[in-house]
Motif scaffolding. Structure first.
Motif, PDB file in Angstrom:
ATOM      1  N   SER A  54       0.615  -1.183   0.115  1.00  0.00           N
ATOM      2  CA  SER A  54      -0.155  -0.012  -0.153  1.00  0.00           C
ATOM      3  C   SER A  54       0.731   0.993  -0.261  1.00  0.00           C
ATOM      4  CB  SER A  54      -0.943  -0.144   1.492  1.00  0.00           C
ATOM      5  OG  SER A  54      -1.780   1.299   1.138  1.00  0.00           O
ATOM      6  N   THR A  55       2.006   1.331   0.922  1.00  0.00           N
ATOM      7  CA  THR A  55       2.420   2.460   0.781  1.00  0.00           C
ATOM      8  C   THR A  55       3.587   2.344  -0.201  1.00  0.00           C
ATOM      9  OG1 THR A  55       2.974   1.857   3.450  1.00  0.00           O
ATOM     10  CG2 THR A  55       4.886   3.020   2.280  1.00  0.00           C
ATOM     11  N   GLN A  56       4.341   1.822  -0.967  1.00  0.00           N
ATOM     12  CA  GLN A  56       4.621   1.736  -2.961  1.00  0.00           C
ATOM     13  C   GLN A  56       3.574   2.159  -3.392  1.00  0.00           C
ATOM     14  OE1 GLN A  56       7.757   1.724  -3.363  1.00  0.00           O
ATOM     15  NE2 GLN A  56       7.782   1.137  -0.242  1.00  0.00           N
ATOM     16  N   LEU A  57       2.292   1.382  -3.367  1.00  0.00           N
ATOM     17  CA  LEU A  57       1.135   1.891  -3.796  1.00  0.00           C
ATOM     18  C   LEU A  57       0.805   3.750  -4.657  1.00  0.00           C
ATOM     19  CD1 LEU A  57      -1.035  -0.911  -3.921  1.00  0.00           C
ATOM     20  CD2 LEU A  57       1.085  -0.625  -6.144  1.00  0.00           C
ATOM     21  N   ARG A  58       1.134   3.749  -3.165  1.00  0.00           N
ATOM     22  CA  ARG A  58       0.800   5.470  -2.772  1.00  0.00           C
ATOM     23  C   ARG A  58       1.935   6.301  -3.497  1.00  0.00           C
ATOM     24  NH1 ARG A  58      -1.264   3.927   1.983  1.00  0.00           N
ATOM     25  NH2 ARG A  58       0.484   4.291   3.810  1.00  0.00           N
ATOM     26  N   GLY A  59       3.216   6.146  -3.091  1.00  0.00           N
ATOM     27  CA  GLY A  59       4.634   6.575  -3.646  1.00  0.00           C
ATOM     28  C   GLY A  59       3.900   6.608  -5.293  1.00  0.00           C
ATOM     29  N   LEU A  60       3.869   5.091  -6.093  1.00  0.00           N
ATOM     30  CA  LEU A  60       3.478   5.479  -7.554  1.00  0.00           C
ATOM     31  C   LEU A  60       2.308   5.903  -8.167  1.00  0.00           C
ATOM     32  CD1 LEU A  60       4.016   1.438  -7.835  1.00  0.00           C
ATOM     33  CD2 LEU A  60       5.904   3.433  -8.595  1.00  0.00           C
ATOM     34  N   LYS A  61       1.417   6.382  -7.533  1.00  0.00           N
ATOM     35  CA  LYS A  61       0.272   6.991  -7.780  1.00  0.00           C
ATOM     36  C   LYS A  61       1.076   8.667  -7.870  1.00  0.00           C
ATOM     37  CE  LYS A  61      -3.973   8.732  -6.560  1.00  0.00           C
ATOM     38  NZ  LYS A  61      -5.022   8.969  -5.654  1.00  0.00           N
TER      39      LYS A  61
END
Length: 126
Positions: A54-61
């Motif tokens: 989830s943390t990584q996906l927020r960064g990718l967003k």
């Protein structure tokens, strides 16, 4: 020209102007970026793994990755065996994919999908 440069440099040094960083761009392979940051074998609980994802996906967003692609990555991560002790991806008799133990999978006529950590990665059937 030189005067403008000196004025701009002075404003930046004294905090009166800010330099905008270059816009971040989505990596060519977002799944590889998530897999590198959140290795499946390093989480003892599925919730820990999902928190990392989830943390990584927020960064990718924030880097401009397509929301559709990020939702797919989240769905695949959620259907993974990462952090789930003794769970495997099973290909059932009817070629459906499910998470279960290897013993249950085989006892019901299925087979373990080797090399697959999530339902998205499994190749069942012809």
């Amino acid at each position: 020209m030189m005067r403008t440069l000196m004025l701009t440099l002075g404003l930046v040094l004294f905090g009166l102007a800010t330099v905008q960083p270059a816009a971040a761009t989505c990596p060519a392979d977002p799944q590889a970026a998530v897999s590198q940051a959140c290795p499946c074998g390093q989480s003892s609980k599925h919730g820990q793994f999902m928190k990392c994802v989830s943390t990584q996906l927020r960064g990718l967003k924030a880097q401009g990755c397509a929301p559709k692609d990020l939702r797919k990555l989240a769905k695949c991560a959620n259907s993974s065996v990462c952090g789930k002790a003794n769970e495997v991806v099973c290909c059932t008799k009817s070629n459906r994919k499910k998470l279960t133990t290897a013993e249950k999978c085989v006892s019901k006529g299925g087979h373990v999908a080797t090399g697959a950590n999530s339902l998205c990665e499994a190749k069942c059937g012809a």
